[in-house]
Scaffold this motif. Structure first.
Motif: not given
Length: 325
Positions: A314-315, A305-309, A96-98, A110-112
């Motif tokens: 990403a970077g 939290f998911v959006e932030t992760e 849900h992030a990477a 993962a965000a929507t």
């Protein structure tokens, strides 16, 4: 006593979400999809939670392991499932992030594409080596790896999984290029590490602690910035020279997008009550999982939290140059 009172209060909240809801959901068993092989960290956390959830919901919570693509296969099935409350996924930083950056065309957003339920726990990741690898600390490991990288292999719970990406970030930070061997979960990777078929991996503490204590593998470094209470004697990568290196995993529950809010609220309340029982708190502590504090437990918090992760990972992933189609 305080924990018992908290459990009773939350359990009553589960039972008082409304007569109609209690009659309408769940009326049959609920499936918790664990998107990794049995025996791994996510599976361990799921099996600690399932009995309490089953008791509070009044229906059995069945664990279904569905590995593949670093957890994306199982998570995608839930994203595309009917939003009726009978399937939810135990997701993590990989699912849900990477993977939103790691995969060029991820199978879902993962965000929507999910209805967030609750962030449950966070776990440190650990650099483990085969027990006969000639290195006892991070400095020695880096020196050995730089000399032998062309013949070395590292394992993971699958391409894009937390254990894969932690090792990728580590490899990038120390300047090595080692062949990756993906498995359908961290447990099969651990079996091959114990057997000496791979050289190292970066799993979560739930699967690492027992193997470290039995000396079946060699712990090199904790990959979070701070030491883990469950492995207090193990130095971090930050302490050993990789300044500010920080990689951890987390576990959270998600329904498919469109699941009724009343259903989300009931699973949320049942999960909150379950993690506040002394038995669950003790088991989570034993496996090195830190349960979330109350202010971080709401569905709204998990969404943000998911959006932030996603943004946080990403970077480093782009900087590492690794990706999958």
């Amino acid at each position: 006593m305080a924990r018992l009172i908290r459990f009773v209060v939350v359990a009553l909240a589960v039972l008082n979400l409304g007569p109609a809801l209690c009659q309408d959901w769940p009326t049959r068993p609920v499936t918790m999809v664990v998107p990794f092989a049995a025996g791994g960290p996510a599976d361990t956390v799921a099996r600690i939670l399932a009995p309490g959830l089953s008791e509070l919901l009044g229906q059995q919570v069945i664990i279904e392991n569905m590995g593949g693509s670093g957890g994306m296969t199982g998570a995608a099935r839930v994203a595309k499932a009917a939003p009726d409350g009978y399937q939810f996924v135990l997701g993590n930083v990989g699912t849900h992030a990477a993977n939103q950056t790691f995969y060029k065309t991820p199978l879902y957003n993962a965000a929507t594409d999910f209805a967030p339920v609750m962030l449950i726990a966070q776990t440190p990741l650990v650099l483990l080596a085969r027990k006969d690898l000639p290195a006892d600390n991070l400095r020695e490991f880096i020196a050995y790896a730089k000399t032998n990288q062309t013949s070395m292999q590292f394992g993971s719970g699958g391409a894009g999984s937390a254990s894969h990406l932690a090792c990728v970030l580590l490899n990038t930070a120390v300047g090595i290029n080692v062949t990756h061997v993906p498995y359908r979960g961290a447990a099969p990777a651990m079996q091959d590490l114990i057997a000496g078929r791979i050289d190292y991996q970066c799993p979560d503490t739930p699967i690492a602690i027992a193997q470290i204590q039995s000396k079946m593998v060699k712990a090199i470094a904790i990959l979070t910035r701070n030491r883990s209470p469950s492995l207090p004697a193990q130095a971090t990568a930050h302490e050993q020279g990789l300044i500010d290196f920080d990689a951890s995993n987390w576990f959270a529950a998600f329904f498919p997008k469109g699941t009724p809010a009343t259903v989300v609220d009931k699973l949320h309340a049942a999960t909150l009550a379950t993690i506040n029982t002394p038995a669950v708190e003790m088991r989570m502590q034993e496996i090195g999982a830190d349960l979330v504090t109350p202010e971080r437990s709401s569905p709204d918090y998990l969404q943000k939290f998911v959006e932030t992760e996603i943004e946080k990972w990403a970077g480093p992933i782009k900087a590492s140059g690794v990706s999958m189609d």
